[in-house]
Design a protein around this motif. Structure first.
Motif, PDB file in Angstrom:
ATOM      1  N   ARG A  68      39.836  37.582   3.227  1.00  0.00           N
ATOM      2  CA  ARG A  68      40.204  36.069   4.083  1.00  0.00           C
ATOM      3  C   ARG A  68      41.717  36.270   4.102  1.00  0.00           C
ATOM      4  N   GLY A  69      42.225  36.815   3.018  1.00  0.00           N
ATOM      5  CA  GLY A  69      43.755  36.517   2.905  1.00  0.00           C
ATOM      6  C   GLY A  69      44.519  37.835   3.744  1.00  0.00           C
ATOM      7  N   ASP A  70      43.961  38.756   3.817  1.00  0.00           N
ATOM      8  CA  ASP A  70      44.350  39.727   4.758  1.00  0.00           C
ATOM      9  C   ASP A  70      43.575  40.562   5.943  1.00  0.00           C
ATOM     10  N   PRO A  71      43.881  40.262   7.175  1.00  0.00           N
ATOM     11  CA  PRO A  71      42.916  40.778   8.278  1.00  0.00           C
ATOM     12  C   PRO A  71      42.629  42.246   8.065  1.00  0.00           C
ATOM     13  N   ASP A 143      35.347  30.779  12.868  1.00  0.00           N
ATOM     14  CA  ASP A 143      35.277  29.857  11.726  1.00  0.00           C
ATOM     15  C   ASP A 143      34.444  30.363  10.501  1.00  0.00           C
ATOM     16  N   THR A 144      33.086  30.825  10.888  1.00  0.00           N
ATOM     17  CA  THR A 144      32.111  31.078   9.702  1.00  0.00           C
ATOM     18  C   THR A 144      32.613  32.530   9.087  1.00  0.00           C
ATOM     19  N   ALA A 145      33.406  33.324   9.746  1.00  0.00           N
ATOM     20  CA  ALA A 145      33.795  34.557   9.193  1.00  0.00           C
ATOM     21  C   ALA A 145      35.049  34.393   8.298  1.00  0.00           C
ATOM     22  N   PRO A 146      35.343  35.401   7.397  1.00  0.00           N
ATOM     23  CA  PRO A 146      36.328  35.127   6.599  1.00  0.00           C
ATOM     24  C   PRO A 146      37.812  35.364   7.130  1.00  0.00           C
ATOM     25  N   VAL A 147      38.087  34.691   8.140  1.00  0.00           N
ATOM     26  CA  VAL A 147      39.483  34.762   8.994  1.00  0.00           C
ATOM     27  C   VAL A 147      40.267  33.363   8.643  1.00  0.00           C
ATOM     28  N   MET A 148      41.411  33.572   8.412  1.00  0.00           N
ATOM     29  CA  MET A 148      42.343  32.335   8.297  1.00  0.00           C
ATOM     30  C   MET A 148      43.092  31.914   9.595  1.00  0.00           C
ATOM     31  N   GLU A 149      42.024  31.222  10.311  1.00  0.00           N
ATOM     32  CA  GLU A 149      42.469  31.243  11.691  1.00  0.00           C
ATOM     33  C   GLU A 149      43.794  30.405  11.841  1.00  0.00           C
ATOM     34  N   LEU A 178      39.373  26.593  17.463  1.00  0.00           N
ATOM     35  CA  LEU A 178      40.162  28.193  17.245  1.00  0.00           C
ATOM     36  C   LEU A 178      39.135  29.334  17.334  1.00  0.00           C
ATOM     37  N   GLY A 179      39.522  30.433  17.721  1.00  0.00           N
ATOM     38  CA  GLY A 179      38.704  31.633  17.792  1.00  0.00           C
ATOM     39  C   GLY A 179      39.586  32.735  17.711  1.00  0.00           C
ATOM     40  N   SER A 180      39.067  33.598  17.508  1.00  0.00           N
ATOM     41  CA  SER A 180      39.768  34.984  17.336  1.00  0.00           C
ATOM     42  C   SER A 180      39.004  36.499  17.739  1.00  0.00           C
ATOM     43  N   LEU A 181      40.053  37.155  18.332  1.00  0.00           N
ATOM     44  CA  LEU A 181      39.534  38.615  18.514  1.00  0.00           C
ATOM     45  C   LEU A 181      40.362  39.536  18.245  1.00  0.00           C
ATOM     46  N   PHE A 182      39.693  40.523  17.127  1.00  0.00           N
ATOM     47  CA  PHE A 182      40.608  41.523  16.541  1.00  0.00           C
ATOM     48  C   PHE A 182      40.312  42.582  17.588  1.00  0.00           C
ATOM     49  N   THR A 183      41.568  43.578  17.734  1.00  0.00           N
ATOM     50  CA  THR A 183      41.396  44.655  18.520  1.00  0.00           C
ATOM     51  C   THR A 183      42.070  45.902  18.106  1.00  0.00           C
ATOM     52  N   THR A 184      41.958  47.103  18.087  1.00  0.00           N
ATOM     53  CA  THR A 184      42.690  48.169  18.045  1.00  0.00           C
ATOM     54  C   THR A 184      43.644  48.572  18.922  1.00  0.00           C
ATOM     55  N   ALA A 185      43.638  47.632  20.234  1.00  0.00           N
ATOM     56  CA  ALA A 185      44.737  47.878  21.125  1.00  0.00           C
ATOM     57  C   ALA A 185      46.151  47.215  20.714  1.00  0.00           C
TER      58      ALA A 185
END
Length: 383
Positions: A68-71, A143-149, A178-185
């Motif tokens: 949660r503390g570090d993406p 939200d339900t994932a360990p992401v500090m949105e 809020l929602g998030s998208l993580f990408t390698t781009a």
């Protein structure tokens, strides 16, 4: 011929523009980008929160603390984080229902379909198209994932974490999913938003249970949203009268934010409240058995807490109502199969019945489980 660095910059620009266009097409109001290392203070603040026990019984926060503390602990290959905001502003100040003692207050965000499902579905649509265009890997989280949105949204420039610890947007106030998208781009990075709270403390002063030990800090153990949604078992007797008729969540600190004056109500394609969830009757909600509860709250996030915890909350609202017409529904719940429901029925009746009525009820009762007996003892002592 363009230099490699120019080509990279142009690719970033095009991919970012494509992403924003897709987000808009899916109904998101905001879409901005930040880096995975943009929240360096987040692990320290999270550790302090957990060490102080302010997370209450939410053990999952401690179990997922590192991720949660570090993406980058969650996904080491992430290079850009895209944050999305979806306005869910209500048509009116939701605090108006708090004076209606026969009605139950459900938090604005929970008056329609579960926003986790709504947002995740739209994020997946964006992610699928973006991955096909970019040829990069993507992951989406809601939200339900360990992401500090909220810290990430601040770093991306969607808004800032206000004194109530929620995100505040200059364009949408305190009403953003809020929602998030993580990408390698590699994408174009937006500037972080700065704090615009100033000397205002409207959100802090609005809290019924004084859940903010200091600005920008929250103690979940006193927060009505935590107590009515996350907390299992009986609720602290000292806090029950302060809950009023809030049976699922609490909007007071959000609704008090002055920045809401810039927020329009959510558009039709987003999340309009179900009419039957705007001001449901406490008397009706007390009649719900498990099957009726599941049917009535089908598709709603309320369904996730289960019928027993929900009826516990409704009984607290009944006990706070001062309405004698709710005595009979509460009496029927004295025979409920759930100890937490029976216990809250005792508490509610202790507040609704005349002292001599309640004493007669206490004399005629059967021995019950310890947590229910504890409620009898407190009620007989006037606690």
């Amino acid at each position: 011929m363009p230099a490699p660095s120019d080509k990279q910059a142009e690719r970033k620009r095009k991919l970012t523009a494509f992403l924003r266009a897709e987000a808009l097409a899916q109904g998101f109001d905001l879409c901005r980008v930040t880096l995975p290392d943009a929240i360096p203070r987040a692990p320290e603040r999270l550790a302090e929160f957990i060490a102080a026990g302010r997370h209450g019984s939410m053990s999952w926060m401690e179990e997922t603390q590192a991720r949660r503390g570090d993406p980058r602990v969650l996904w080491s290959d992430v290079r850009s984080i895209v944050m999305f905001g979806l306005n869910y502003g209500p048509d009116e100040d939701p605090r108006g229902i708090l004076s209606k003692t026969d009605r139950a207050a459900i938090s604005v965000y929970a008056r329609n379909r579960d926003y986790h499902d709504v947002i995740k579905g739209r994020l997946k649509e964006v992610a699928t198209r973006f991955a096909a265009r970019a040829g990069e890997d993507v992951k989406v989280f809601v939200d339900t994932a360990p992401v500090m949105e909220k810290p990430l949204a601040e770093a991306a420039g969607l808004g800032w974490q206000g004194k109530h610890t929620n995100l505040v947007s200059r364009s949408h106030g305190s009403w953003l999913f809020l929602g998030s998208l993580f990408t390698t781009a590699d994408l174009e990075i937006d500037e972080a938003e700065r704090d615009h709270c100033g000397s205002c403390r409207a959100c802090l002063d609005a809290c019924p249970t004084n859940a903010f030990p200091a600005p920008y800090k929250i103690d979940a153990r006193r927060c009505i949203s935590y107590l009515t949604i996350e907390h299992k078992g009986p609720i602290d007797p000292a806090l029950r009268p302060l809950i009023g008729n809030r049976i699922y969540g609490c909007d007071d600190c959000l609704a008090a934010c002055p920045w809401n004056k810039f927020a329009a109500s959510a558009a039709e394609m987003k999340l309009q409240a179900r009419e039957d969830l705007k001001e449901p009757s406490i008397a009706f909600l007390l009649t719900l058995n498990d099957a009726a509860f599941r049917s009535f709250f089908s598709g709603s996030p309320v369904k996730r807490i289960g019928r027993d915890r929900f009826v516990r909350n409704v009984l607290i609202a009944a006990g706070n109502s001062g309405r004698e017409d709710l005595i009979d529904p509460c009496l029927r719940l004295m025979e409920d199969g759930s100890p937490v429901v029976r216990g809250m029925a005792v508490w509610a009746l202790g507040r609704l019945m005349r002292p001599e009525q309640f004493r007669q009820l206490a004399v005629s009762r059967n021995q019950d489980e310890p947590e229910v007996e504890a409620e009898w003892q407190r009620a007989e002592c006037g606690a």
